[in-house]
Design an enzyme around this catalytic site. Structure first.
Site, mmCIF file in Angstrom:
data_model
loop_
_atom_site.group_PDB
_atom_site.id
_atom_site.type_symbol
_atom_site.label_atom_id
_atom_site.label_comp_id
_atom_site.label_asym_id
_atom_site.label_seq_id
_atom_site.Cartn_x
_atom_site.Cartn_y
_atom_site.Cartn_z
ATOM 1 N N SER A 1 0.793 -1.231 0.000
ATOM 2 C CA SER A 1 0.000 0.000 0.000
ATOM 3 C C SER A 1 0.824 1.279 0.000
ATOM 4 O O SER A 1 0.289 2.349 -0.268
ATOM 5 C CB SER A 1 -0.944 -0.003 1.195
ATOM 6 O OG SER A 1 -0.208 -0.067 2.396
ATOM 7 N N HIS B 1 -5.619 -4.544 -0.903
ATOM 8 C CA HIS B 1 -5.598 -3.477 -1.919
ATOM 9 C C HIS B 1 -5.742 -3.993 -3.354
ATOM 10 O O HIS B 1 -5.670 -3.208 -4.292
ATOM 11 C CB HIS B 1 -4.319 -2.644 -1.796
ATOM 12 C CG HIS B 1 -4.341 -1.696 -0.649
ATOM 13 N ND1 HIS B 1 -4.906 -0.436 -0.734
ATOM 14 C CD2 HIS B 1 -3.896 -1.825 0.622
ATOM 15 C CE1 HIS B 1 -4.786 0.171 0.429
ATOM 16 N NE2 HIS B 1 -4.178 -0.639 1.276
ATOM 17 N N LYS C 1 -12.015 -1.496 1.951
ATOM 18 C CA LYS C 1 -11.337 -0.718 0.904
ATOM 19 C C LYS C 1 -12.218 -0.618 -0.341
ATOM 20 O O LYS C 1 -13.248 0.027 -0.278
ATOM 21 C CB LYS C 1 -9.948 -1.294 0.691
ATOM 22 C CG LYS C 1 -9.130 -0.957 1.953
ATOM 23 C CD LYS C 1 -7.740 -1.420 2.002
ATOM 24 C CE LYS C 1 -7.159 -0.900 3.318
ATOM 25 N NZ LYS C 1 -6.322 -1.857 3.990
HETATM 26 C C1 LIG Z 1 -6.059 -2.271 5.321
HETATM 27 C C2 LIG Z 1 -5.342 -3.543 5.351
HETATM 28 C C3 LIG Z 1 -5.672 -4.529 6.268
HETATM 29 C C4 LIG Z 1 -6.726 -4.321 7.319
HETATM 30 O O1 LIG Z 1 -7.988 -4.448 6.795
HETATM 31 P P1 LIG Z 1 -9.235 -3.949 7.674
HETATM 32 O O2 LIG Z 1 -10.354 -4.761 7.166
HETATM 33 O O3 LIG Z 1 -9.415 -2.490 7.399
HETATM 34 O O4 LIG Z 1 -8.906 -4.237 9.089
HETATM 35 C C5 LIG Z 1 -4.995 -5.735 6.220
HETATM 36 N N1 LIG Z 1 -4.021 -5.937 5.324
HETATM 37 C C6 LIG Z 1 -3.658 -5.009 4.424
HETATM 38 C C7 LIG Z 1 -2.586 -5.295 3.442
HETATM 39 C C8 LIG Z 1 -4.295 -3.779 4.411
HETATM 40 O O5 LIG Z 1 -3.937 -2.837 3.544
#
Ligand SMILES: *Cc1c(COP(=O)(O)O)cnc(C)c1O
Length: 396
Positions: free
Chosen positions: A184, A212, A243
């Site tokens: 990310s 992502h 996301k």
């Molecule tokens: C945002 C993210 C998470 C966490 O996801 P949530 O559902 O918001 O807790 C886990 N792994 C990665 C790679 C992320 O970017």
């Protein structure tokens, strides 16, 4: 002896963060997260949300949430294994599995809870775990909860992973390889095809966190495993609804045996109240939108290509992203912070990413392009970039 102060240490730590400008200063959205949002009283072009497809305000998604409150109430009343397992949760899991073309799925409170709850159950004493050095913090926390030996391999370096696997092969029982699908900070994609093929030779389990990649990569936004056509070689696909899917909640998708094992063993799943009907139904609707309205993913990529092309033609360094995550590399942390503040003045909301999140000389503004942005929004943002870039002597 001086009397102990149970909280004073926190004040000192916090003041240290403030002195180094490492504390978070929260901005407030007054209304929905959308292509343009009201943030701290100002209308801005949204360029830092993870709401890739703008589904959080999609009419079908909102309607599903309202309808579920009417039919099922505001909360679930329990954890899933006791009295909180609703038909909506099961329907969502069937829909996830179908969308991901996997046998089964399990819905967690969040992606974070999925990683923190499941990883420690997949490797233990006598096992070895291989993790990319830039993996997400929730993976790092999950890994910390295992007694397995851990090997941190160089970022996206399959040769380094192969060396580590070869070395561990005869010494450990189970082998588990874990990687983000999309990273990310830089927006680069893990070589998931090569990782899967390599792991197969060692009989290693492959765990990909595609937070992502879902809704962005692969056929119809099915994610990074679909992008590389290796769904059958990935044993655990972890995703999130927070996301591109625009709601909240995590999930793992894979085999029936994975689902049965995960739901009996993951404490973050067993011991945490289940999702309210509204979010569960909204997630079902979000998958429905992905399956029936392919235009959102297409528009996301059209916007991404346009935005990147224009930034490059102005002379900005946009790193090596292969996704809608678009860093504008600025080097120095102070420049990145100043740039972001000036963008906000000009009506563009994009945040700086500075040390310690990235190396000291790799500070940047991280933009995330979304499908809902109109050409005018992108052009307004680009004009601001050009103006401030010249002002701060980042571009000629
Ligand atoms: C945002 C993210 C998470 C966490 O996801 P949530 O559902 O918001 O807790 C886990 N792994 C990665 C790679 C992320 O970017």
């Amino acid at each position: 002896m001086e009397k102990r102060d149970p909280e004073g240490w926190m004040r000192t730590e916090y003041e240290n963060l403030v002195a180094q400008s490492l504390d978070w200063k929260l901005r407030t959205l007054q209304g929905p997260n959308a292509r343009r949002s009201i943030v701290d009283g100002k209308e801005v072009v949204m360029l830092c949300s993870n709401n890739y497809l703008n589904l959080s305000t999609h009419v079908k998604v909102k309607r599903a949430a309202r309808e579920a409150i009417r039919t099922h109430g505001a909360g679930s009343g329990s954890v899933r294994p006791i009295a909180g397992n609703m038909d909506l949760h099961e329907e969502l899991e069937r829909r996830i599995a179908r969308f991901k073309r996997r046998d089964a799925a399990l819905y967690f409170m969040s992606g974070f809870a999925g990683n923190a709850g499941l990883i420690p159950q997949l490797a233990g004493e006598g096992d070895a775990l291989f993790t990319d050095e830039l993996n997400h913090g929730s993976i790092i926390d999950g890994v910390r909860l295992t007694k397995a030996q851990r090997f941190i391999y160089k970022h996206n370096d399959v040769a380094d992973l192969e060396r580590a696997l070869t070395d561990a092969d005869s010494k450990f029982k189970k082998l588990l390889v874990i990687s983000d699908g999309v990273f990310s900070m830089d927006g680069d994609i893990a070589p998931v095809g090569d990782i899967a093929k390599l792991a197969e030779g060692f009989g290693a389990m492959v765990y990909i966190d595609d937070a992502h990649g879902e809704g962005v990569l692969g056929e119809g936004g099915r994610g990074v495993a679909s992008h590389f056509h290796v769904e059958d070689k990935i044993h655990v696909e972890l995703g999130t609804f927070s996301k591109a899917l625009g709601v909240v909640g995590g999930y793992v998708a894979g085999s029936n045996v994975l689902r049965n094992y995960a739901l009996n063993k993951s404490r973050t799943w067993l011991l945490s109240g289940s999702h309210p009907p509204a979010t569960t139904a909204a997630c079902i609707a979000a998958i429905d939108v992905l399956e029936t309205e392919p235009r959102h993913v297409k528009k996301l990529w059209r916007n991404t290509r346009y935005f990147k092309k224009q930034l490059v033609s102005m002379g900005f360094d946009i790193g090596h992203s292969a996704t809608p995550i678009t860093p504008v590399m600025l080097g120095d942390s102070a420049v990145a912070k100043r740039f972001s503040e000036r963008l906000f003045d000009e009506g563009v909301f994009a945040l700086p990413i500075v040390f310690p999140m990235v190396a000291k000389d790799r500070a940047r503004i991280r933009n995330i392009v979304t499908a809902g942005l109109r050409r005018k929004d992108l052009d307004d943002a680009l004009s601001a970039y050009e103006k401030i870039g010249k002002e701060l002597k980042v571009i000629p």
